[in-house]
Each structure stands twice: as C-alpha cells, then as structure tokens.
Design a protein around this motif. Structure first.
Motif, mmCIF file in Angstrom:
data_model
loop_
_atom_site.group_PDB
_atom_site.id
_atom_site.type_symbol
_atom_site.label_atom_id
_atom_site.label_comp_id
_atom_site.label_asym_id
_atom_site.label_seq_id
_atom_site.Cartn_x
_atom_site.Cartn_y
_atom_site.Cartn_z
ATOM 1 N N LEU A 46 10.680 -16.789 3.747
ATOM 2 C CA LEU A 46 11.146 -16.888 2.142
ATOM 3 C C LEU A 46 11.462 -18.228 1.926
ATOM 4 N N GLY A 59 14.161 -3.708 -0.480
ATOM 5 C CA GLY A 59 14.031 -5.160 -0.634
ATOM 6 C C GLY A 59 12.551 -5.914 -0.748
ATOM 7 N N GLU A 74 8.916 1.869 -5.841
ATOM 8 C CA GLU A 74 8.573 2.270 -7.151
ATOM 9 C C GLU A 74 7.852 1.074 -7.835
HETATM 10 C C1 LIG Z 1 20.097 -5.825 2.178
HETATM 11 C C2 LIG Z 1 19.438 -6.757 1.242
HETATM 12 C C3 LIG Z 1 18.931 -8.052 1.324
HETATM 13 C C4 LIG Z 1 18.505 -8.645 0.249
HETATM 14 N N1 LIG Z 1 17.970 -9.897 0.293
HETATM 15 C C5 LIG Z 1 17.544 -10.511 -0.861
HETATM 16 C C6 LIG Z 1 17.318 -12.123 -0.669
HETATM 17 O O1 LIG Z 1 17.437 -12.676 0.340
HETATM 18 N N2 LIG Z 1 16.809 -12.810 -1.778
HETATM 19 C C7 LIG Z 1 16.753 -11.956 -3.172
HETATM 20 O O2 LIG Z 1 16.358 -12.763 -3.776
HETATM 21 N N3 LIG Z 1 16.982 -10.729 -3.045
HETATM 22 C C8 LIG Z 1 17.364 -9.948 -1.993
HETATM 23 N N4 LIG Z 1 17.565 -8.656 -2.124
HETATM 24 C C9 LIG Z 1 17.377 -7.997 -3.469
HETATM 25 C C10 LIG Z 1 16.319 -7.048 -3.559
HETATM 26 O O3 LIG Z 1 15.336 -7.559 -3.632
HETATM 27 C C11 LIG Z 1 16.596 -6.083 -4.773
HETATM 28 O O4 LIG Z 1 17.737 -5.225 -4.280
HETATM 29 C C12 LIG Z 1 15.613 -5.084 -5.215
HETATM 30 O O5 LIG Z 1 14.460 -6.006 -5.825
HETATM 31 C C13 LIG Z 1 16.056 -4.044 -6.148
HETATM 32 O O6 LIG Z 1 16.595 -4.800 -7.303
HETATM 33 P P1 LIG Z 1 18.163 -4.034 -7.652
HETATM 34 O O7 LIG Z 1 18.873 -3.760 -6.481
HETATM 35 O O8 LIG Z 1 18.608 -4.732 -8.768
HETATM 36 O O9 LIG Z 1 17.683 -2.510 -8.346
HETATM 37 P P2 LIG Z 1 17.183 -2.029 -9.801
HETATM 38 O O10 LIG Z 1 16.099 -2.974 -10.214
HETATM 39 O O11 LIG Z 1 18.451 -2.110 -10.491
HETATM 40 O O12 LIG Z 1 16.688 -0.708 -9.491
HETATM 41 C C14 LIG Z 1 17.392 0.533 -9.497
HETATM 42 C C15 LIG Z 1 16.333 1.724 -9.259
HETATM 43 O O13 LIG Z 1 15.356 1.720 -10.494
HETATM 44 C C16 LIG Z 1 14.082 1.481 -10.155
HETATM 45 N N5 LIG Z 1 13.366 0.876 -11.154
HETATM 46 C C17 LIG Z 1 13.563 -0.405 -11.685
HETATM 47 N N6 LIG Z 1 12.831 -0.593 -12.605
HETATM 48 C C18 LIG Z 1 11.964 0.574 -12.637
HETATM 49 C C19 LIG Z 1 10.440 0.917 -13.400
HETATM 50 N N7 LIG Z 1 10.109 -0.051 -14.306
HETATM 51 N N8 LIG Z 1 9.902 1.907 -13.075
HETATM 52 C C20 LIG Z 1 10.384 2.707 -12.280
HETATM 53 N N9 LIG Z 1 11.540 2.579 -11.481
HETATM 54 C C21 LIG Z 1 12.079 1.610 -11.664
HETATM 55 C C22 LIG Z 1 14.039 0.891 -8.785
HETATM 56 O O14 LIG Z 1 12.886 1.163 -8.171
HETATM 57 C C23 LIG Z 1 15.472 1.565 -8.151
HETATM 58 O O15 LIG Z 1 15.100 2.639 -7.410
HETATM 59 C C24 LIG Z 1 18.070 -7.926 -0.962
HETATM 60 C C25 LIG Z 1 18.701 -6.651 -0.992
HETATM 61 C C26 LIG Z 1 19.324 -6.039 -0.086
HETATM 62 C C27 LIG Z 1 19.866 -4.682 -0.191
#
Ligand SMILES: Cc1cc2nc3c(=O)[nH]c(=O)nc-3n(C[C@H](O)[C@H](O)[C@H](O)COP(=O)(O)OP(=O)(O)OC[C@H]3O[C@@H](n4cnc5c(N)ncnc54)[C@H](O)[C@@H]3O)c2cc1C
Length: 410
Positions: free
Chosen positions: A115, A392, A397
């Motif tokens: 990354l 991640g 979805e």
């Molecule tokens: C341990 C860990 C390590 C990570 N490392 C990194 C990193 O190094 N760098 C980085 O930038 N990020 C990182 N992430 C972030 C990760 O990429 C995000 O958590 C992920 O993309 C989901 O975003 P969110 O948690 O805000 O969930 P949200 O976007 O709030 O989603 C919540 C739920 O709603 C669903 N949802 C959202 N939109 C829609 C839609 N349009 N249609 C249907 N369902 C939907 C999602 O699928 C999910 O089930 C990490 C996360 C974790 C937990």
C-alpha cells in the motif's frame, strides 16, 4: 474442405490446441520453491511470536528489521532502490507465506510494502523514490497508507474531508484518518487529501507525510478482535506542513493513484488471506486425523469428511481466481487500472478469498469443537483475523458493487 475460423476448434478428443495441461494453473517450480522457502524462514523467525502478539496486542519493536532480514521488504521494488526486484506476482507469494505463519505480520507487512512502498515506487518522483525507498526497504522506516476517514469509509472519495492548501513551498494539511494499519508506528504515510474540494473526485492529491512533520500526530493503537499484533490507529493533521515535492503524481491526480493502488491492493492482499486460510485448513485436517471420539478419529465420520472436502474446494477456487487476478496486475503501469476488466477481476478475487476464507476458518473452528473456541488456540486466532478480509480494502458489499458496475458497462 475444413472450415477455418479465427477461433480454434476442439479436435475429436475435445482438446483445444494440444493437451489441457499445457495451460498451467499451478505455480511454477520456482514460485513454489520461493513460497516454501519464505514460509520456512518466516516460521523460524516469527512462528513463536503469534501468541504473544495476539494476547498483548504487541508488535515486536524490531519487527520491520526482522522482515528486512527475511528478505521480504521492498519486494516489488528494483534493487537500485534497495528492494528485492521481484515482479508483483512473486511478491504476492511472500504475502501468502507470511499469512501462513501469522496474519498480523502479513497485514502490517503488506500495508507497508504494497500500500505504501509499491505505491511510492510506481507513482512517485525520482526524488521521492531516492529519499524514502531505501529506508523503507531496509526496515529503518515503517510505512502506512491513510485513505479512510471517520466519515469516509466505503465512500472514500465523496466523503473525504482532509484538505491540503498550497502555502508557499508547502501544502498545509488539515483533517484526520482512521483505522490506519501501522498508523501508530509509521514513519512515512501515503496520505490522500482534497486539494480542490470543489472538483470532487478530480480534486484529490496524494502526499508522502513524515511523522516528524510539524502538525502531524498519530493516535494510540485500537483494541481489535483479530490481527491484534498489527497496530491500527488514527492520524491527525493540524496545519501539517508538507513540502510540495512530497506530492505523489500530479496535483489533483490522486484519484488515479488511489484507484490503481486499490486494484493492486485487492490482488496483492488476496495472497496473505490464502496463506492464513491454508494454515487453518491444515490445522483442521490434522485435528480430524488425531482427535478420537466414539473410539475412532473424527476424520472417519462422513460429516467431518464432507466439511474437509468443501473446505478444500473453496480453498482451491480462491487460489485460482486470486493467482489469475494478481498475474493480471503484473503488467499495470503507474496510474493504470481502477476501471474495466482488471477492476472487476481484482474485486472478484478479493470477494471470493474474503468470503471463502471466513467460511473455511469457521469450519476449521467447528472441527476443533470446544478447543476451537479457546482464544489461545492458533485456529481461533486465525478465525478472529479472517473477518477483516470481508471489511478492509473495500467491504464485501462494495466489491459486489464494483463488479456489477463494470459488468453493466459492457
Ligand atoms: C483493521 C483495519 C485495518 C484497516 N487498515 C486501513 C489502512 O491501512 N488504510 C486505510 O485507508 N483504511 C484502512 N481500513 C479501513 C477500511 O478500508 C474501512 O473500514 C472499510 O473500507 C469500510 O469503511 P467503514 O469502516 O467506514 O464502513 P462503512 O463505509 O461505514 O460501511 C458500513 C457498512 O455499510 C455497508 N455499505 C456502505 N455503503 C454501502 C452501499 N452503497 N451499498 C451497500 N452497503 C454499503 C458496508 O459494506 C458496511 O457493511 C482498515 C480497517 C480495519 C478495520
């Protein structure tokens, strides 16, 4: 007269252009040897650390130096910058090996090495390459990537609030990032910020931010259910001054860097999931052979055999698609990808590895019975780690949305 078409016709035996095994779906001997060698060496160095990493949410102080000694840092970076000079597919095999040994190690490694490091190499200027890659490749610098924000997860582009405003020879960054792997220990972070918020997705830029830059702060590590050894945390930018020369790619061109990086991330990170799932499968197979109930090994019961057969089929199918997707990423130049077939293929690979990986780990725990429910067992540790692969890098979805969107354009 035989009709000739541009598409070759099968002969009487049903074969297309020679024996079927001329299409090789397996690893070459060289790839297999690399996978085996790194698995062995990684187990010798890190195998005994997994339990403590999980119990204490502990990352070894010299963890990245140990990874450098193992020869896995800068995997896909040419030797002139201190890297290993491997192609992306071979570099992914290192992830498969590390995933077999300890998912926390694999997670922190791939966030650093793919990354961050691979992205700087593919999209960064010669100055950025020379200034950061040698330290990142020798393990004296730890890398991370900051895209996700408290209000910008799945909608990473649309919801992004972090801004970067030009101020003389610097940009001033304001905002925050959340859930950043290696965030609490990173020296160098690839950060996305809006340089022209009014231009939407076309107003995002990418920067290399050092932890020593004024106005930058990393929060403490989060307490997670799995991959507990891999430190995850928040990053804060409070008028953080970043020199103009630390921009990656053109101003407002961050979306290209981000989207092509995400395709490669999905192809690449699929490999460590395969490794961790292989380990859970091996543990379950071993337990099925040794655990006795009703006077015989539980593996002699047809219901356990059925589970093992299904786990095997799921594991083999994830390998086929993941290997194909990563091989297809091999030829991507800086900024390419992020749309079209490769976008759908890498999302498909990551979808199947995430979901099959979770199912296989669930059955591996089931085969272990009560022992599988105990936190200190390795199979339980891998099971708790597996859930991150449905979240991640774009949730399961979002992966479906990407695939469907690309299909409907056809
Ligand atoms: C341990 C860990 C390590 C990570 N490392 C990194 C990193 O190094 N760098 C980085 O930038 N990020 C990182 N992430 C972030 C990760 O990429 C995000 O958590 C992920 O993309 C989901 O975003 P969110 O948690 O805000 O969930 P949200 O976007 O709030 O989603 C919540 C739920 O709603 C669903 N949802 C959202 N939109 C829609 C839609 N349009 N249609 C249907 N369902 C939907 C999602 O699928 C999910 O089930 C990490 C996360 C974790 C937990």
């Amino acid at each position: 007269m035989t009709q000739r078409t541009s598409v070759e016709q099968p002969d009487d035996s049903g074969m297309l252009g020679g024996p079927v095994n001329s299409v090789n779906f397996d690893l070459s001997d060289e790839h297999q040897a690399l996978l085996n060698q790194i698995t062995r060496s990684a187990r010798a160095r890190f195998g005994a650390l997994g339990d403590r990493m999980d119990r204490e949410a502990w990352w070894p102080e010299n963890g990245f130096r140990m990874l450098a000694d193992l020869g896995v840092l800068g995997a896909s970076v040419p030797r002139t910058y201190g890297g290993q000079g491997l192609d992306l597919f071979s570099a992914g095999l290192l992830g498969q090996a590390l995933g077999r040994v300890e998912p926390s190690i694999a997670t922190s490694w791939q966030s650093h090495d793919n990354l961050c490091v691979n992205n700087i190499y593919r999209n960064g200027s010669e100055y950025l390459r020379r200034n950061y890659l040698p330290g990142l490749c020798e393990g004296s610098l730890v890398g991370a990537l900051g895209m996700t924000e408290p209000n910008a997860g799945s909608d990473a582009l649309g919801g992004m609030r972090t801004t970067a405003v030009r101020d003389g020879g610097d940009y001033r960054l304001n905002g925050s990032k959340i859930f950043i792997t290696n965030g609490p220990i990173a020296d160098v972070v690839l950060v996305y910020a809006k340089t022209a918020p009014e231009r939407g997705n076309r107003g995002i830029s990418a920067f290399v931010v050092e932890k020593s830059f004024s106005g930058f702060r990393a929060g403490p590590k989060f307490d997670k259910m799995g991959i507990r050894g891999s430190p995850t945390g928040e990053l804060f930018f409070d008028d953080c001054r970043v020199p103009v020369r630390n921009m990656i790619g053109p101003e407002h061109g961050g979306v290209g860097v981000m989207m092509s990086g995400l395709d490669i991330e999905r192809g690449f990170c699929s490999m460590s999931v395969i490794g961790a799932t292989e380990r859970a499968f091996d543990l379950a197979l071993d337990y099925a052979k040794t655990r006795q109930q009703f006077g015989q090994a539980i593996g002699s019961f047809q219901m356990i055999q059925s589970k093992l057969a299904e786990m095997y089929v799921q594991l083999e199918s994830m390998k086929v698609l993941a290997y194909r997707a990563l091989a297809a990423c091999n030829g991507l130049e800086g900024g390419q990808g992020g749309r079209g077939d490769i976008h759908a293929l890498t999302a498909a690979a990551f979808m199947i590895v995430g979901e099959n990986g979770m199912k296989i780990c669930d059955e591996a725990v089931q085969i272990h019975g009560g022992m599988g429910f105990m936190r200190e067992t390795e199979v339980n540790r891998i099971y708790r780690a597996a859930k991150i692969h449905e979240i991640g890098g774009g949730t399961k979805e979002i992966r479906r949305m990407i695939i469907a969107k690309e299909l409907l354009k056809r």
